[in-house]
Scaffold this motif. Structure first.
Motif, PDB file in Angstrom:
ATOM      1  N   PHE A 133       1.197  -8.052 -10.111  1.00 25.21           N
ATOM      2  CA  PHE A 133       0.825  -9.422  -9.787  1.00 25.21           C
ATOM      3  C   PHE A 133      -0.689  -9.576  -9.763  1.00 25.21           C
ATOM      4  CE2 PHE A 133       1.633  -7.126  -5.876  1.00 25.21           C
ATOM      5  CZ  PHE A 133       0.560  -7.449  -5.058  1.00 25.21           C
ATOM      6  N   SER A 134      -1.149 -10.801  -9.433  1.00 21.63           N
ATOM      7  CA  SER A 134      -2.540 -11.178  -9.627  1.00 21.63           C
ATOM      8  C   SER A 134      -3.439 -10.835  -8.439  1.00 21.63           C
ATOM      9  CB  SER A 134      -2.625 -12.689  -9.867  1.00 21.63           C
ATOM     10  OG  SER A 134      -2.282 -13.377  -8.674  1.00 21.63           O
ATOM     11  N   GLY A 141      15.960 -11.695  -7.931  1.00 24.98           N
ATOM     12  CA  GLY A 141      15.022 -12.588  -7.255  1.00 24.98           C
ATOM     13  C   GLY A 141      15.631 -13.260  -6.050  1.00 24.98           C
ATOM     14  N   ARG A 142      16.832 -12.826  -5.642  1.00 25.52           N
ATOM     15  CA  ARG A 142      17.491 -13.377  -4.458  1.00 25.52           C
ATOM     16  C   ARG A 142      17.772 -12.247  -3.462  1.00 25.52           C
ATOM     17  NH1 ARG A 142      20.185 -15.854  -8.769  1.00 25.52           N
ATOM     18  NH2 ARG A 142      21.842 -14.291  -8.657  1.00 25.52           N
ATOM     19  N   TYR A 158       1.487  -2.768   2.428  1.00 24.20           N
ATOM     20  CA  TYR A 158       1.076  -1.562   1.699  1.00 24.20           C
ATOM     21  C   TYR A 158       1.792  -1.496   0.351  1.00 24.20           C
ATOM     22  CZ  TYR A 158      -0.875  -0.015   6.175  1.00 24.20           C
ATOM     23  OH  TYR A 158      -1.597   0.079   7.337  1.00 24.20           O
ATOM     24  N   LEU A 159       3.062  -1.882   0.357  1.00 24.58           N
ATOM     25  CA  LEU A 159       3.805  -1.927  -0.904  1.00 24.58           C
ATOM     26  C   LEU A 159       3.160  -2.923  -1.860  1.00 24.58           C
ATOM     27  CD1 LEU A 159       6.210  -1.149  -2.671  1.00 24.58           C
ATOM     28  CD2 LEU A 159       7.583  -2.853  -1.442  1.00 24.58           C
ATOM     29  N   GLY A 160       2.712  -4.062  -1.317  1.00 30.06           N
ATOM     30  CA  GLY A 160       2.031  -5.060  -2.139  1.00 30.06           C
ATOM     31  C   GLY A 160       0.789  -4.497  -2.804  1.00 30.06           C
ATOM     32  N   ARG A 161       0.012  -3.710  -2.060  1.00 34.42           N
ATOM     33  CA  ARG A 161      -1.181  -3.088  -2.636  1.00 34.42           C
ATOM     34  C   ARG A 161      -0.805  -2.149  -3.779  1.00 34.42           C
ATOM     35  NH1 ARG A 161      -4.714  -0.357   1.934  1.00 34.42           N
ATOM     36  NH2 ARG A 161      -5.997   0.118   0.088  1.00 34.42           N
ATOM     37  N   GLY A 162       0.271  -1.387  -3.559  1.00 34.95           N
ATOM     38  CA  GLY A 162       0.706  -0.456  -4.595  1.00 34.95           C
ATOM     39  C   GLY A 162       1.176  -1.167  -5.851  1.00 34.95           C
ATOM     40  N   LEU A 163       1.888  -2.284  -5.659  1.00 32.86           N
ATOM     41  CA  LEU A 163       2.376  -3.038  -6.816  1.00 32.86           C
ATOM     42  C   LEU A 163       1.222  -3.705  -7.552  1.00 32.86           C
ATOM     43  CD1 LEU A 163       5.617  -4.637  -5.317  1.00 32.86           C
ATOM     44  CD2 LEU A 163       5.448  -2.698  -6.901  1.00 32.86           C
ATOM     45  N   LEU A 188       9.894 -11.207  -3.663  1.00 32.94           N
ATOM     46  CA  LEU A 188      11.045 -11.491  -4.523  1.00 32.94           C
ATOM     47  C   LEU A 188      10.615 -11.931  -5.916  1.00 32.94           C
ATOM     48  CD1 LEU A 188      13.419 -13.326  -2.024  1.00 32.94           C
ATOM     49  CD2 LEU A 188      13.752 -11.066  -3.042  1.00 32.94           C
ATOM     50  N   SER A 189       9.574 -12.757  -5.974  1.00 32.28           N
ATOM     51  CA  SER A 189       9.115 -13.220  -7.288  1.00 32.28           C
ATOM     52  C   SER A 189       8.480 -12.077  -8.069  1.00 32.28           C
ATOM     53  CB  SER A 189       8.106 -14.366  -7.113  1.00 32.28           C
ATOM     54  OG  SER A 189       6.939 -13.914  -6.440  1.00 32.28           O
ATOM     55  N   ILE A 190       7.846 -11.152  -7.357  1.00 33.57           N
ATOM     56  CA  ILE A 190       7.176 -10.030  -8.019  1.00 33.57           C
ATOM     57  C   ILE A 190       8.184  -9.069  -8.635  1.00 33.57           C
ATOM     58  CG2 ILE A 190       5.817  -7.938  -7.547  1.00 33.57           C
ATOM     59  CD1 ILE A 190       4.321  -9.709  -5.434  1.00 33.57           C
ATOM     60  N   VAL A 191       9.271  -8.779  -7.907  1.00 29.97           N
ATOM     61  CA  VAL A 191      10.195  -7.742  -8.391  1.00 29.97           C
ATOM     62  C   VAL A 191      11.288  -8.293  -9.294  1.00 29.97           C
ATOM     63  CG1 VAL A 191       9.793  -6.339  -6.337  1.00 29.97           C
ATOM     64  CG2 VAL A 191      11.770  -7.891  -6.398  1.00 29.97           C
TER      65      VAL A 191
END
Length: 288
Positions: free
Chosen positions: A64-65, A180-181, A53-58, A98-101
């Motif tokens: 991201f793509s 990113g870590r 759900y967080l991914g959808r919001g971001l 991690l790569s997104i944030v």
């Protein structure tokens, strides 16, 4: 193997430390400070997985793509169809997140999580599990969310449900910016148990008097730590384990009780059988 144990312990301790620094309610209503409850999030508190759900919001906010969103959607569909976590999907989601944030501010992500809860998560909360959270709180016990989701999202979900605090995956930051870590590893499986142990030591909790709730066999280490393990919406492996060990089971997906079901009561307080249904009714009446 020793290195893996060290990163697992580090993840748990980092999560417990982050939980200890969270804002608490100004009025402490705990009357049973040695007892508490720990709730898994995905498919226990809410239908589906918080990180997706967080991914959808971001994605909605152009972090991201479309291709990455499609991967999130597929993983979420798998989770909802199978009702179980897939280790490969969890690892993939971790790397994607991690790569997104990376390079973004932690405070900004937490603000986004507030909006994401309203947009995607609020309607996915299981009323029965939410009623169980409230039962513990009204019994004067402290309650924590325990999830592999980022600590920032975990804090928001816990606050919205009136919980004491949250244990989540801790991403490394420098001057408030994500590197990113991770600190250790995702709070998943044994790492959840390490976090609960570390928090119990910090909060002077007696784990023999605590309860834990989960849907996944991955959380058997956490469930085995406490005196009152309860199984909610279980996957098949956890259902079998619960049956062998006499753990109480409740499936809110069907409304039917499984074998050896008892209503999960506030630990040691002996709430009467049937209490979940009553708690759900009370909760709904209060929030109409």
């Amino acid at each position: 193997m020793a290195r893996q144990r060290n990163t697992t312990r580090l993840a748990g301790e980092a999560s417990a430390e982050a939980a200890a620094t969270q804002d608490r309610p100004t009025e402490d209503t705990s009357v049973d400070p040695a007892a508490g409850a720990f709730f898994d999030c995905d498919n226990t508190i809410m239908q589906g997985a918080a990180i997706f759900y967080l991914g959808r919001g971001l994605y909605k906010r152009k972090f991201f793509s479309t291709r990455e969103l499609a991967r999130f959607a597929w993983q979420q569909a798998y989770f909802r169809l199978h009702g179980a976590e897939n280790a490969g999907h969890m690892a993939d989601a971790k790397e994607s997140a991690l790569s997104i944030v990376q390079g973004h501010r932690a405070a900004d992500l937490e603000a986004i999580c507030e909006d994401v809860f309203d947009e995607f998560m609020a309607e996915k909360i299981w009323p029965g599990t939410r009623a169980l959270v409230q039962m513990h709180l009204e019994a004067g016990q402290r309650v924590w969310l325990v999830t592999a989701a980022p600590q920032e999202a975990a804090r928001v979900i816990a606050a919205r449900l009136g919980m004491t605090g949250a244990l989540g995956t801790v991403a490394e930051t420098i001057d408030g910016v994500y590197t990113g870590r991770l600190v250790g590893e995702p709070l998943h499986g044994p790492a959840k148990a390490e976090a609960v142990k570390a928090l119990a030591a910090r909060e002077d909790l007696d784990l023999a008097r605590c309860a834990a709730y989960s849907d996944s066999a991955n959380d058997i280490p956490m469930l085995s730590l406490v005196g009152y393990p309860y199984v909610i919406n279980p996957d098949s492996e956890l259902r079998r384990h619960a049956r062998r060990n006499g753990w109480r089971v409740r499936d809110f997906r069907t409304g039917r009780k499984a074998a050896k079901v008892g209503i999960p009561a506030a630990a040691g307080l002996g709430a009467a059988a049937g209490g979940t249904a009553a708690a759900v009714a009370i909760y709904r009446n209060r929030h109409r």
